[in-house]
Scaffold this motif. Structure first.
Motif, PDB file in Angstrom:
ATOM      1  N   HIS A 191      28.356 -71.926  -4.163  1.00 30.83           N
ATOM      2  CA  HIS A 191      28.241 -71.626  -2.738  1.00 30.83           C
ATOM      3  C   HIS A 191      28.838 -72.798  -1.962  1.00 30.83           C
ATOM      4  N   THR A 192      29.940 -72.534  -1.263  1.00 26.50           N
ATOM      5  CA  THR A 192      30.743 -73.596  -0.656  1.00 26.50           C
ATOM      6  C   THR A 192      30.930 -73.335   0.830  1.00 26.50           C
ATOM      7  N   LEU A 193      30.679 -74.377   1.620  1.00 22.93           N
ATOM      8  CA  LEU A 193      30.987 -74.338   3.054  1.00 22.93           C
ATOM      9  C   LEU A 193      32.336 -75.014   3.261  1.00 22.93           C
ATOM     10  N   LEU A 194      33.321 -74.272   3.790  1.00 21.50           N
ATOM     11  CA  LEU A 194      34.672 -74.769   4.021  1.00 21.50           C
ATOM     12  C   LEU A 194      34.884 -74.961   5.519  1.00 21.50           C
ATOM     13  N   VAL A 195      35.140 -76.220   5.940  1.00 15.54           N
ATOM     14  CA  VAL A 195      35.286 -76.558   7.357  1.00 15.54           C
ATOM     15  C   VAL A 195      36.705 -77.053   7.591  1.00 15.54           C
ATOM     16  N   GLU A 196      37.499 -76.288   8.369  1.00 15.63           N
ATOM     17  CA  GLU A 196      38.883 -76.652   8.674  1.00 15.63           C
ATOM     18  C   GLU A 196      39.291 -75.911   9.947  1.00 15.63           C
ATOM     19  N   ASP A 197      39.851 -76.657  10.921  1.00 15.37           N
ATOM     20  CA  ASP A 197      40.193 -76.018  12.192  1.00 15.37           C
ATOM     21  C   ASP A 197      41.587 -75.396  12.197  1.00 15.37           C
ATOM     22  N   GLU A 198      42.405 -75.614  11.167  1.00 16.25           N
ATOM     23  CA  GLU A 198      43.711 -74.966  11.056  1.00 16.25           C
ATOM     24  C   GLU A 198      43.530 -73.643  10.324  1.00 16.25           C
ATOM     25  N   ASP A 199      43.700 -72.512  11.036  1.00 12.18           N
ATOM     26  CA  ASP A 199      43.365 -71.214  10.475  1.00 12.18           C
ATOM     27  C   ASP A 199      44.157 -70.886   9.221  1.00 12.18           C
ATOM     28  N   VAL A 200      45.479 -71.127   9.245  1.00  6.69           N
ATOM     29  CA  VAL A 200      46.317 -70.768   8.093  1.00  6.69           C
ATOM     30  C   VAL A 200      45.919 -71.580   6.873  1.00  6.69           C
ATOM     31  N   LEU A 201      45.680 -72.870   7.086  1.00  8.69           N
ATOM     32  CA  LEU A 201      45.289 -73.741   5.979  1.00  8.69           C
ATOM     33  C   LEU A 201      43.922 -73.339   5.426  1.00  8.69           C
ATOM     34  N   ARG A 202      42.979 -73.031   6.320  1.00  2.90           N
ATOM     35  CA  ARG A 202      41.648 -72.631   5.880  1.00  2.90           C
ATOM     36  C   ARG A 202      41.702 -71.328   5.073  1.00  2.90           C
ATOM     37  N   GLU A 203      42.523 -70.392   5.508  1.00  2.00           N
ATOM     38  CA  GLU A 203      42.649 -69.123   4.794  1.00  2.00           C
ATOM     39  C   GLU A 203      43.240 -69.335   3.393  1.00  2.00           C
ATOM     40  N   MET A 204      44.253 -70.186   3.307  1.00  2.00           N
ATOM     41  CA  MET A 204      44.884 -70.444   2.016  1.00  2.00           C
ATOM     42  C   MET A 204      43.897 -71.104   1.052  1.00  2.00           C
ATOM     43  N   TRP A 205      43.139 -72.091   1.529  1.00  2.00           N
ATOM     44  CA  TRP A 205      42.163 -72.771   0.679  1.00  2.00           C
ATOM     45  C   TRP A 205      41.033 -71.819   0.276  1.00  2.00           C
ATOM     46  N   ARG A 206      40.600 -70.952   1.201  1.00  2.00           N
ATOM     47  CA  ARG A 206      39.522 -70.025   0.885  1.00  2.00           C
ATOM     48  C   ARG A 206      39.914 -69.110  -0.268  1.00  2.00           C
ATOM     49  N   LYS A 207      41.110 -68.560  -0.216  1.00  2.00           N
ATOM     50  CA  LYS A 207      41.556 -67.668  -1.282  1.00  2.00           C
ATOM     51  C   LYS A 207      41.624 -68.387  -2.621  1.00  2.00           C
ATOM     52  N   ARG A 208      42.093 -69.622  -2.591  1.00  2.00           N
ATOM     53  CA  ARG A 208      42.209 -70.373  -3.855  1.00  2.00           C
ATOM     54  C   ARG A 208      40.822 -70.695  -4.421  1.00  2.00           C
ATOM     55  N   LEU A 209      39.909 -71.083  -3.553  1.00  2.00           N
ATOM     56  CA  LEU A 209      38.548 -71.401  -4.001  1.00  2.00           C
ATOM     57  C   LEU A 209      37.847 -70.160  -4.542  1.00  2.00           C
ATOM     58  N   GLU A 210      38.002 -69.041  -3.869  1.00  2.00           N
ATOM     59  CA  GLU A 210      37.360 -67.816  -4.346  1.00  2.00           C
ATOM     60  C   GLU A 210      37.913 -67.399  -5.706  1.00  2.00           C
ATOM     61  N   ALA A 211      39.191 -67.653  -5.938  1.00  2.00           N
ATOM     62  CA  ALA A 211      39.771 -67.331  -7.238  1.00  2.00           C
ATOM     63  C   ALA A 211      39.199 -68.196  -8.348  1.00  2.00           C
ATOM     64  N   GLU A 212      38.604 -69.342  -7.997  1.00  2.00           N
ATOM     65  CA  GLU A 212      38.038 -70.267  -8.982  1.00  2.00           C
ATOM     66  C   GLU A 212      36.513 -70.150  -9.075  1.00  2.00           C
ATOM     67  N   GLY A 213      35.945 -69.110  -8.486  1.00  2.00           N
ATOM     68  CA  GLY A 213      34.516 -68.878  -8.647  1.00  2.00           C
ATOM     69  C   GLY A 213      33.662 -69.453  -7.536  1.00  2.00           C
ATOM     70  N   HIS A 214      34.222 -69.727  -6.361  1.00  2.00           N
ATOM     71  CA  HIS A 214      33.450 -70.222  -5.224  1.00  2.00           C
ATOM     72  C   HIS A 214      33.107 -69.049  -4.302  1.00  2.00           C
ATOM     73  N   LEU A 215      31.892 -69.041  -3.783  1.00  2.00           N
ATOM     74  CA  LEU A 215      31.484 -68.110  -2.730  1.00  2.00           C
ATOM     75  C   LEU A 215      31.579 -68.886  -1.420  1.00  2.00           C
ATOM     76  N   VAL A 216      32.618 -68.602  -0.613  1.00  2.00           N
ATOM     77  CA  VAL A 216      33.013 -69.460   0.502  1.00  2.00           C
ATOM     78  C   VAL A 216      32.482 -68.923   1.821  1.00  2.00           C
ATOM     79  N   VAL A 217      31.885 -69.827   2.601  1.00  2.00           N
ATOM     80  CA  VAL A 217      31.530 -69.569   3.995  1.00  2.00           C
ATOM     81  C   VAL A 217      32.421 -70.472   4.844  1.00  2.00           C
TER      82      VAL A 217
END
Length: 598
Positions: free
Chosen positions: A466-492
């Motif tokens: 369970h991971t909280l991802l904090v980033e104000d750049e929308d494109v960057l946050r979206e890219m990191w979220r997808k990568r983290l979810e692919a590695e088994g993270h449940l991202v908020v």
């Protein structure tokens, strides 16, 4: 890896005079092509003549004459390449192929000549890759005119025979024009990208070389004008900053050069693009090492953590592969009971690169470099770096760790690489020694305190993170979220400091990890970690930023990652932070204590 039988031939092919590395690299492949055509075409014609049951027709004699012209142009081209005239040889060979096409197409027409498009494709590809974009488009126009002229021959023949639709002779012109337009556009883009990247790399190399020359001149001036006491002060002031930059940037340039040499192995645009991606990755690694070298002069705190040598050396081996020749044998072996040490990972990689660079300079291209990690007495880990180079006499061995001591010619080395390694090892309560004998290679032994890990802690499999991802750049946050979810993270996700603090408070009992930027626009970077710690006192935090205040190195269960960073780097650093937290290797004040060690 080149076999001993082929090495003389490879050396001969690469022995092209001139200072343009790109032209010389193209010349190697062009020689092979011309030699192949110059040998195979004369062998094909006797077979054709023997197989024919009828006498040679006028068309056959025409083919024989044009092939003879191409063969002569190929061998003349090889001779010109051996003298350094790569572009001139290319123009001659393309001209011969085009003249052969003109003669054949005007004799037979377009329809009868479409079966073999070898000379057409070779003309366009060679023109684009070796002569440039303008030549590429001129060749494309010439080929289209040739197709049109050949189609006109077919139209006139059909009309002379009284065909009902003589224009059918030109039906293939438009499809051919579009097909070759697609090929030309792809080549044009690839050539433009490749040449631009090579120019940028050359310009960076020139600037770095000039910096090295300036630094070496300053070091030489100090050596001539200072006594031993002043010399020691110079080691502290210059050796840790200027000398380290001068020496280790040469290592990074070697890695970039190793990736760039892929252009000599293939003219395939996909391979060339892959090589450029490797150059970009090596440049990013160089930026990270540069940042760490500069931190020595600013007295930044080392980021000490528990390192798995088996995993770390496996990753470093890929970098070493580019540092050494392709024919060098690399070996890495890590004992299972000597895997873990406490060290700064960037400094460890810098240390290995320095040792490997010195080994490379002492070895033949087909030598061997081995790294062996074994347990040592007193709860320590021993790392042995062995090369089979020319070795060193005792007088050199005794001074090898002295700053500014070097056996290389003037302007070829600063003598600071092993001095930096010595400082890094001694700064972490380690020891370093060297064994060497002329003609039998060199072995450098490094011993560092070992870390004992709990049994079964190598892989910590578990449920979703369970991971909280904090980033104000929308494109960057979206890219990191997808990568983290692919590695088994449940991202908020949170795009602002206020949202992040609210989510941290609401999900405090469920979160396993927080990944956050330090500068979010509406927060105070200097106190951001403390703000999160109010709601999440024990949850591991991975802070991603381009600048970090000194206090962050002393925070509990906090990892740092410098921007720019790839999604793979983010996932790897998050996994390392989670591993350290779950293993319980560093807790509470132990983290602050480790962060102060150097």
């Amino acid at each position: 890896m080149t076999t001993p039988i082929l090495r003389p031939a490879v050396r001969w092919l690469r022995a092209i005079p001139g200072n343009d590395d790109t032209a010389r690299g193209n010349g190697v492949a062009l020689q092979l092509l011309m030699i192949m055509i110059g040998v195979t075409l004369p062998l094909i014609w006797p077979y054709r003549i023997a197989a024919l049951t009828n006498p040679l027709t006028q068309a056959d004699w025409l083919d024989l004459a044009t092939d003879t012209m191409v063969v002569l142009a190929a061998w003349i081209g090889v001779a010109r390449i051996r003298r350094g005239f790569v572009q001139g040889a290319t123009r001659l060979f393309i001209a011969a192929m085009l003249l052969s096409l003109v003669t054949t197409y005007l004799e037979r027409g377009l329809i009868s000549s479409m079966l073999d498009q070898t000379y057409v494709v070779l003309s366009i590809v060679l023109g684009g890759l070796i002569l440039g974009r303008q030549a590429l488009w001129r060749l494309y126009g010439t080929v289209i005119l040739l197709f049109s002229a050949a189609a006109s021959v077919d139209v006139m023949r059909f009309a002379a025979r009284g065909a009902e639709h003589p224009m059918m002779g030109a039906v293939n012109v438009l499809p051919l024009a579009l097909s070759y337009l697609a090929i030309t556009l792809v080549l044009d883009q690839c050539v433009s990208t490749l040449r631009g990247s090579i120019r940028s790399a050359e310009q960076r190399g020139i600037r770095l070389a000039e910096t090295n020359r300036v630094l070496e001149a300053e070091i030489a001036a100090h050596q001539k004008s200072r006594e031993q006491l002043i010399h020691a002060q110079k080691v502290e002031a210059v050796g840790r900053l200027a000398g380290g930059v001068a020496h280790d940037f040469n290592n990074i340039l070697s890695v970039i050069e190793g990736y760039a040499e892929a252009r000599e192995d293939s003219d395939d645009p996909a391979v060339l693009r892959s090589a450029l991606y490797g150059v970009a990755a090596a440049a990013r690694r160089g930026a990270a090492i540069s940042r760490k070298l500069l931190s020595f002069g600013r007295r930044d705190v080392a980021r000490v953590e528990v390192i798995d040598l088996k995993r770390n050396l496996r990753d470093v081996k890929h970098v070493l592969r580019q540092l050494f020749s392709h024919s060098t044998t690399l070996g890495v072996e890590v004992s299972e009971d000597a895997r873990y040490i406490r060290f700064d990972p960037e400094q460890l990689e810098l240390m290995i690169l320095n040792i490997a660079a010195n080994a490379r300079d002492a070895m033949q291209p087909d030598g061997s470099f081995d790294i062996r990690v074994t347990p040592a007495s007193g709860g320590r880990v021993r790392m042995a770096f062995r090369d089979n180079g020319h070795g060193m006499p005792e007088s050199v061995r005794r001074e090898v760790f002295e700053p500014f001591f070097t056996t290389k010619p003037a302007h070829s080395g600063s003598g600071l690489g092993l001095a930096v390694v010595h400082d890094l090892v001694r700064g972490c309560d380690g020891s370093i020694a060297v064994e060497s004998q002329e003609g039998y290679g060199t072995t450098i032994f490094i011993e560092l305190p070992a870390v004992t890990m709990p049994a079964g802690s190598d892989l910590l499999a578990g449920p979703l993170v369970h991971t909280l991802l904090v980033e104000d750049e929308d494109v960057l946050r979206e890219m990191w979220r997808k990568r983290l979810e692919a590695e088994g993270h449940l991202v908020v996700e949170a795009g602002s400091a206020a949202t992040a603090l609210r989510l941290a408070s609401e999900l405090a009992h469920n979160l396993n990890l927080v990944i956050t930027d330090l500068r979010l626009g509406d927060n105070e970077p200097a106190s951001w970690v403390e703000d999160l710690r109010v709601s999440l006192p024990d949850v591991p935090l991975l802070v991603v930023s381009s600048h970090f205040p000194p206090s962050i190195y002393q925070a509990h269960a906090v990892g740092i990652l410098h921007k720019p960073c790839s999604p793979d780097m983010l996932v790897a650093e998050a996994g390392r932070l989670l591993d350290s937290s779950r293993r319980g290797a560093l807790h509470g004040e132990d983290v602050a204590t480790a962060a102060h060690r150097t």
